[in-house]
Design a protein around this motif. Sequence first.
Motif, PDB file in Angstrom:
ATOM      1  N   GLN A  71      -3.792  -4.784 -10.988  1.00 54.84           N
ATOM      2  CA  GLN A  71      -3.034  -3.516 -11.548  1.00 54.84           C
ATOM      3  C   GLN A  71      -3.071  -3.547 -12.820  1.00 54.84           C
ATOM      4  OE1 GLN A  71      -2.231  -1.107  -9.457  1.00 54.84           O
ATOM      5  NE2 GLN A  71      -0.595  -1.730  -7.959  1.00 54.84           N
ATOM      6  N   LEU A 107      -7.891  -2.915 -13.925  1.00 58.76           N
ATOM      7  CA  LEU A 107      -8.024  -1.554 -13.781  1.00 58.76           C
ATOM      8  C   LEU A 107      -7.679  -0.806 -15.188  1.00 58.76           C
ATOM      9  CD1 LEU A 107      -6.572  -0.499 -10.287  1.00 58.76           C
ATOM     10  CD2 LEU A 107      -8.910  -1.078 -10.751  1.00 58.76           C
ATOM     11  N   TRP A 124     -12.624  -3.846  -5.701  1.00 60.01           N
ATOM     12  CA  TRP A 124     -12.018  -2.585  -6.259  1.00 60.01           C
ATOM     13  C   TRP A 124     -12.725  -2.240  -7.698  1.00 60.01           C
ATOM     14  CZ3 TRP A 124      -7.883   0.955  -4.488  1.00 60.01           C
ATOM     15  CH2 TRP A 124      -7.485   0.625  -3.334  1.00 60.01           C
ATOM     16  N   ARG A 152     -11.417   1.482  -2.295  1.00 61.41           N
ATOM     17  CA  ARG A 152     -11.260   2.213  -3.660  1.00 61.41           C
ATOM     18  C   ARG A 152     -11.841   3.627  -3.318  1.00 61.41           C
ATOM     19  NH1 ARG A 152     -12.145   1.016 -10.033  1.00 61.41           N
ATOM     20  NH2 ARG A 152     -10.729   2.845 -10.692  1.00 61.41           N
ATOM     21  N   ALA A 201      -8.984   5.353  -1.506  1.00 63.87           N
ATOM     22  CA  ALA A 201      -7.845   5.721  -1.995  1.00 63.87           C
ATOM     23  C   ALA A 201      -8.546   6.817  -3.298  1.00 63.87           C
ATOM     24  CB  ALA A 201      -7.666   4.515  -3.248  1.00 63.87           C
ATOM     25  N   LEU A 202      -9.765   6.919  -3.739  1.00 66.79           N
ATOM     26  CA  LEU A 202      -9.697   7.932  -4.690  1.00 66.79           C
ATOM     27  C   LEU A 202      -9.940   9.352  -3.625  1.00 66.79           C
ATOM     28  CD1 LEU A 202     -12.561   6.403  -6.651  1.00 66.79           C
ATOM     29  CD2 LEU A 202     -10.500   7.319  -7.684  1.00 66.79           C
ATOM     30  N   THR A 248      -8.476  10.323  -0.938  1.00 62.58           N
ATOM     31  CA  THR A 248      -7.391  10.616  -0.451  1.00 62.58           C
ATOM     32  C   THR A 248      -6.329  11.306  -1.588  1.00 62.58           C
ATOM     33  OG1 THR A 248      -6.363   8.371  -0.446  1.00 62.58           O
ATOM     34  CG2 THR A 248      -6.925   9.340   1.657  1.00 62.58           C
ATOM     35  N   ARG A 293      -5.173  15.181  -1.687  1.00 64.07           N
ATOM     36  CA  ARG A 293      -3.685  15.462  -1.740  1.00 64.07           C
ATOM     37  C   ARG A 293      -3.510  16.496  -3.145  1.00 64.07           C
ATOM     38  NH1 ARG A 293      -1.847   9.814  -0.029  1.00 64.07           N
ATOM     39  NH2 ARG A 293      -2.696   9.314  -2.357  1.00 64.07           N
ATOM     40  N   VAL A 308     -11.844  11.631   6.095  1.00 66.71           N
ATOM     41  CA  VAL A 308     -10.937  10.450   5.751  1.00 66.71           C
ATOM     42  C   VAL A 308     -10.715   9.435   7.068  1.00 66.71           C
ATOM     43  CG1 VAL A 308      -8.626  10.147   5.162  1.00 66.71           C
ATOM     44  CG2 VAL A 308      -9.756  11.616   3.949  1.00 66.71           C
ATOM     45  N   GLU A 350      -3.254   8.134   6.713  1.00 72.68           N
ATOM     46  CA  GLU A 350      -3.844   7.599   5.591  1.00 72.68           C
ATOM     47  C   GLU A 350      -3.412   8.584   4.233  1.00 72.68           C
ATOM     48  OE1 GLU A 350      -5.970   5.279   6.228  1.00 72.68           O
ATOM     49  OE2 GLU A 350      -6.396   5.031   3.919  1.00 72.68           O
ATOM     50  N   SER A 372       0.157   7.011   3.251  1.00 74.17           N
ATOM     51  CA  SER A 372       0.318   5.713   2.949  1.00 74.17           C
ATOM     52  C   SER A 372      -0.356   5.493   1.472  1.00 74.17           C
ATOM     53  CB  SER A 372      -0.412   4.953   3.940  1.00 74.17           C
ATOM     54  OG  SER A 372      -1.867   4.930   3.768  1.00 74.17           O
ATOM     55  N   PRO A 408      -2.274   3.207  -1.253  1.00 77.46           N
ATOM     56  CA  PRO A 408      -3.163   2.213  -1.280  1.00 77.46           C
ATOM     57  C   PRO A 408      -2.670   0.886  -1.876  1.00 77.46           C
ATOM     58  CG  PRO A 408      -3.764   3.906  -2.872  1.00 77.46           C
ATOM     59  CD  PRO A 408      -2.625   4.464  -2.189  1.00 77.46           C
ATOM     60  N   VAL A 409      -3.286  -0.262  -1.686  1.00 78.39           N
ATOM     61  CA  VAL A 409      -3.100  -1.533  -2.045  1.00 78.39           C
ATOM     62  C   VAL A 409      -2.786  -1.440  -3.764  1.00 78.39           C
ATOM     63  CG1 VAL A 409      -3.570  -4.026  -2.138  1.00 78.39           C
ATOM     64  CG2 VAL A 409      -4.142  -2.431  -0.048  1.00 78.39           C
ATOM     65  N   LEU A 410      -3.978  -0.861  -4.187  1.00 74.06           N
ATOM     66  CA  LEU A 410      -3.944  -0.764  -5.549  1.00 74.06           C
ATOM     67  C   LEU A 410      -3.646   0.537  -6.054  1.00 74.06           C
ATOM     68  CD1 LEU A 410      -6.860  -2.981  -6.714  1.00 74.06           C
ATOM     69  CD2 LEU A 410      -4.320  -3.659  -6.493  1.00 74.06           C
ATOM     70  N   LYS A 411      -2.688   0.931  -6.773  1.00 76.18           N
ATOM     71  CA  LYS A 411      -2.341   2.248  -7.189  1.00 76.18           C
ATOM     72  C   LYS A 411      -3.005   2.850  -8.295  1.00 76.18           C
ATOM     73  CE  LYS A 411       1.477   1.559  -4.099  1.00 76.18           C
ATOM     74  NZ  LYS A 411       2.012   0.165  -4.525  1.00 76.18           N
ATOM     75  N   ILE A 422      -5.617   4.189  -9.614  1.00 75.06           N
ATOM     76  CA  ILE A 422      -7.279   4.044  -9.330  1.00 75.06           C
ATOM     77  C   ILE A 422      -8.006   5.088 -10.388  1.00 75.06           C
ATOM     78  CG2 ILE A 422      -6.766   3.134  -6.999  1.00 75.06           C
ATOM     79  CD1 ILE A 422      -7.085   6.222  -6.311  1.00 75.06           C
TER      80      ILE A 422
END
Lengths: 408, 408, 408, 408
Positions: A21, A25, A87, A274, A277-278, A280, A284, A303, D397, D400, D402-405, D407
Amino acid sequence: MDFEYGPKVMALREKLISFMQERVLPAEPVFERQLQDDPGRWGAPPIMAELKDAAKAAGLWNLFLRQEGGQGLTNLEYAPLAELTGWSPAIAPEALNCSPPDTGNMELLTRYGTPDQRNEWLVPLLDGAIRSCFSMTEPDVASSDANNVRLEILDEGDAWVLNGRKWWSTAALREDCRVALVMGVTDPDAPVGRRHSIVLVPTDTPGMTRTRSTMVLGFDDRHEGGHGEIVFDGVRVPKENLLGPRGGGFAVAQARLGPGRIHHCMRLIGMGERAIALMTERARTRVAFGRPLADEGVVQATVADARIRLDAARLMVLRAAWRMDVDGPKAARHDIAAAKVMTPLTVKHLVDEAIQIFGGAGLSQDTPLAMLFAQARYLQIADGPDQVHRRSIARAEFASDPVLKKIG
Amino acid sequence: MDFEYGPKVMALREKLISFMQERVLPAEPVFERQLQDDPGRWGAPPIMAELKDAAKAAGLWNLFLRQEGGQGLTNLEYAPLAELTGWSPAIAPEALNCSPPDTGNMELLTRYGTPDQRNEWLVPLLDGAIRSCFSMTEPDVASSDANNVRLEILDEGDAWVLNGRKWWSTAALREDCRVALVMGVTDPDAPVGRRHSIVLVPTDTPGMTRTRSTMVLGFDDRHEGGHGEIVFDGVRVPKENLLGPRGGGFAVAQARLGPGRIHHCMRLIGMGERAIALMTERARTRVAFGRPLADEGVVQATVADARIRLDAARLMVLRAAWRMDVDGPKAARHDIAAAKVMTPLTVKHLVDEAIQIFGGAGLSQDTPLAMLFAQARYLQIADGPDQVHRRSIARAEFASDPVLKKIG
Amino acid sequence: MDFEYGPKVMALREKLISFMQERVLPAEPVFERQLQDDPGRWGAPPIMAELKDAAKAAGLWNLFLRQEGGQGLTNLEYAPLAELTGWSPAIAPEALNCSPPDTGNMELLTRYGTPDQRNEWLVPLLDGAIRSCFSMTEPDVASSDANNVRLEILDEGDAWVLNGRKWWSTAALREDCRVALVMGVTDPDAPVGRRHSIVLVPTDTPGMTRTRSTMVLGFDDRHEGGHGEIVFDGVRVPKENLLGPRGGGFAVAQARLGPGRIHHCMRLIGMGERAIALMTERARTRVAFGRPLADEGVVQATVADARIRLDAARLMVLRAAWRMDVDGPKAARHDIAAAKVMTPLTVKHLVDEAIQIFGGAGLSQDTPLAMLFAQARYLQIADGPDQVHRRSIARAEFASDPVLKKIG
Amino acid sequence: MDFEYGPKVMALREKLISFMQERVLPAEPVFERQLQDDPGRWGAPPIMAELKDAAKAAGLWNLFLRQEGGQGLTNLEYAPLAELTGWSPAIAPEALNCSPPDTGNMELLTRYGTPDQRNEWLVPLLDGAIRSCFSMTEPDVASSDANNVRLEILDEGDAWVLNGRKWWSTAALREDCRVALVMGVTDPDAPVGRRHSIVLVPTDTPGMTRTRSTMVLGFDDRHEGGHGEIVFDGVRVPKENLLGPRGGGFAVAQARLGPGRIHHCMRLIGMGERAIALMTERARTRVAFGRPLADEGVVQATVADARIRLDAARLMVLRAAWRMDVDGPKAARHDIAAAKVMTPLTVKHLVDEAIQIFGGAGLSQDTPLAMLFAQARYLQIADGPDQVHRRSIARAEFASDPVLKKIG
């Protein structure tokens, strides 16, 4: 099967999450800019040195290595850490000195190296001071069949003399790549499986020329030294540069490939995370036709399937890692093969879907998705193409008895 | 439906086959080398000028255009010729002055251009002397929903003043790109569908800055001038630069997109043919595990499925072309959408399989496969993403009556 | 390729649409009830006789047959009519005397039958007065390799004597099935491809026993006489019952299978159309989570893909039919194979999706979907499994030259 | 996650393997014959009683139940045992008194039943003396949205009076089915989620009519009492027949569905194993085109993918079982949903491939494959269709982090 982690791993994981983090990144745009600013250079940009120092300081160094010089982690324990490095696959593995092909090379030197070899090559590799490459695949033959490897290694008394051509030697073009582990034929008249050996070739040896790098779907992978094509033209190295037993090249390479494959899969799981995460995040926040993409049934199904399949692939990777720890890499070879077929395919597919959700941005340099796609696609071929792994799994299946025999 | 070709098309096809064999395919390595040798340049390498002269001399010029200045071919007649150019998509379309976005722009200028506009822009475009771009997509909004286009075009009496940002303007970075067709909002208070207009903006107009190019997977598409991101900051053009009716931007763009989509599909079929040709050639000649790949059941199944699906996609493309000719683009829109969904997906999939048959070489610059993959992947997004086309096909299906009504 | 239809076909089509609407679809529940009410019976329920009379009266009889006794339609002309019968595959084909295996058998008798054979069997078959079966597949060998057929046909001077076992003889158990066309080995010492012949065996010949019927998924296909398993134990028929040349069994069977495969595909397209009609109707009318299913993105995508793929499959079927008409079945064999692989797969997939949209009703007897699924699944195996067709397509591809040769 | 089994489970597993080998698999043809010989009967054939006695004697009874009356096994411990019963899904689960819907009903009675209810229904159910059904789904509404359940349960002081229609009540038509658990609306004016309750209805109550059974892809599932459609017309039961709290019907049903879904998945894994065992056996022994199918690359790829995907699905099932044990069904709901989507899809696909390897025999009654296919297909719909589970996974999903924010 027991996939529980002890406090040591959980602590390392917390530390690594913070490192990802806070350091990795945020370094991504800098890394990219430094690459752009120095277009002729083959190798990691300057920020990598800082990251390596930080990782060392944080105790996040050589996590991959179970033996001395590493952190004593089992494959299963290494899995969640390697996943996190996935990641940011261009930066994190190297920052932690956990990037292939060096990891596999260090394992071979640890296991098969003579004291002199270890002193000369293993020590600086473990320190992250130099890099190395592994030269097995050849352009003129089907390398899926390892028996095809034909680079000639002549025994000339006090020296080995190499003639032939290799390619897909990742990292070979880096300026700090100092040594190549080269597989070739030392004993052409021996039985199949006993003809090949591996020798250590310093990259400045006369006759060894790195002619170019092969690309992966448009990417040159310049930061890691590309994928070198190398001509060996009368390359002469001392006899003591033999790594492992003469004629034992395949066994040595295999010892390297098993863990190597599963490490690739661990990182791929992180790449898949990753991408989820991207997508979702995008779903959103992006509005089309009057509502967020996250409200679209097709996006929801995408998803959900991504989550289901990635979780399933992770369990297959953990199973293989656990089996390697408990029964050894040979007994685990079909579990490794299964994870190696499933994981790249799964991640390729889900990244492709993520790209579609992003539209043009997904194809472009504005997200890591295109690069993640290339990584996953590459691993359907690297370290054994899917076809070869499927065949070996099928043969094992044909050879084994089902739990219940009378199935009529 | 009648897919028969008359003697005129057959003669053009024979001529084009020779041109592809004798001029275009041999030019590929030269083209690539010239690109490498001049890394800073955005645009076609020098050999392109020779090829264009040769195509003109051979009567293979402006085949796409039915009207004056072209060759009078229908969409159906153009299909087999455009397909052939798809074998070498980076070279052949431009060599024949049949490459997007110029083709669509020439069609718009032919149809909507004033005499002055046609004199200034259409004449040199038809001659291949300049190039142009089309600026519709914007980075900050979901462009799959065209109503989102928000670049502002202010009416300042004798001039239009543009403010906003565009991207994915293919060819924009080329030095010979002289004009951009830019869609924006001229009438924000008009009803939806009547707010947008298109204006012609010379690329040297103050305030118009091409800031960068977006990549496609790892490819920069430098030879065609990339995919430009353009900032419009108080860009002022005369009132007579309006193309088509004020508020009619969508109708104008749609007239361009229908044929454009189907032209893309025609070329994709040719790309698929090249991939099949490559994989069959590889399978015939490459030996693994003691026999040619062509004897492997998995390779056979792959080749058969590639042939089946590509032939099916071609028929869908021909159907759409035929319907456009007979009933017009509007009536053909669902046929176009169907071809536009099916063709990129089909070609992407078969190129991916071809890559797997090639192994590392398939991913690299040593075959055109990686580039073909990127083209097919790109066209799942460009000119309307799959999702949007699927939705419109579904709506048409829900709105139509089945042949038999009492279906119980 | 020209898929236009003349006025004769268009008129037949209109007539057939009316017949399907007014007679066939309303007959479905009656047909089903009559089957239920007479559980022991193998054969069409009573309403079939009425439908046959009505079809004859309407001039919708023997549409499949180009020669005398039929309507002179080409394969291409028959396609849209056969497709319509596919909407109700258990009823319409038989009602029009266009149902396999009789159609293929009538074609063979027309082409190869002696005057006596034609008089005895062809005349009542053309009249719909009797039925027939075709016995080729055997339970003990892989029938995908036709050379495996091993039923023994001994030459005993004035008679043939048959010993062996057949299965998947559709319609064999029907009470009105009067004759079997049986393939077996007459010349075991001849070269491969010249060993087999076909003989006509009346179903009441001593020694011929229909032992049971095999099911398709859970369906017994009782209405059409099931899929008979038949034991031949010293079955003796006169020498003149040989159909076609001795040793020419494969050539004769092949002449039957080509058109048979494409007729199956034509009907499958109609089955697919019915499934689409059902799912769109359901989606328009069923409400879940507050809105009609037709507003769900996943349902829209499903419907769109069904429409795209079914249209593509239809074009492949038409291409094969057209090629058979123009160049003959042999030249069209790869087009037939392509349609035969693509169509069942496409229809199976879309029916499966339709079932999912319906939920439990889709699996049950309340819609025809389960039966349509079984039909499509069956045709991935019947008349040559997909694997065999794929192999022959691949071999043709390896043997042919691509349009452009220098592909580098 | 810890998937290790203790000695108790290993011992039960050994015992169950013997029972499957020695009793269940040999009983399959007898079971089938007894069913054929008594065509009118809805329920298990006579051999079932013998098998149940044998299972009781062997201590293989009520394995599913953790509480009193069962064997104290966790979900994770039950998984490998339920999997084994899946090899013979029509026989083994019932022989061990582990077949739905009784298992879920017994769990509900254990958890929510009053002493009287338990005495009357739970005791004989645990003893295997009677059977029961669960009536939730209704034919007229989309049951994927449980709020649609509309059967009316009127409060008439001392009695509940039921009016409405149910279907897909598995086992309802069995002669020994003595009680139905029926969900309906008791409190139409309460807030959504508090309107429904469950009441116990003896199957001989006046006004309750089992009108027919719905089929699954042609199968009538007669041995287990089919899937009943039931009309409730003024059905009156005493007030004390309420099961669980009034208005708590969904919560009660949910408690039943979570474990039920995962039990289905456990058995499906066993069905997949049987299909793999069948296809490998076939591939080893069947010769086509001169060599065993096992030597065909396509068959190898099919078998390998089947093995990979089934192992992955099993891990997902075990994960869900483990999470239910550790964190409870509610916390495990997304793990259950993931297993519920993945497992039927995986098994359906691999059984379909197995059928293709078998050819006609695979479709017929000569192998269990067709029935296994129907089971897997059914479970994409039963207990919540895939679409609904996907949606809930996607929502989780989106909700929630992700583990790493960061991104970017």
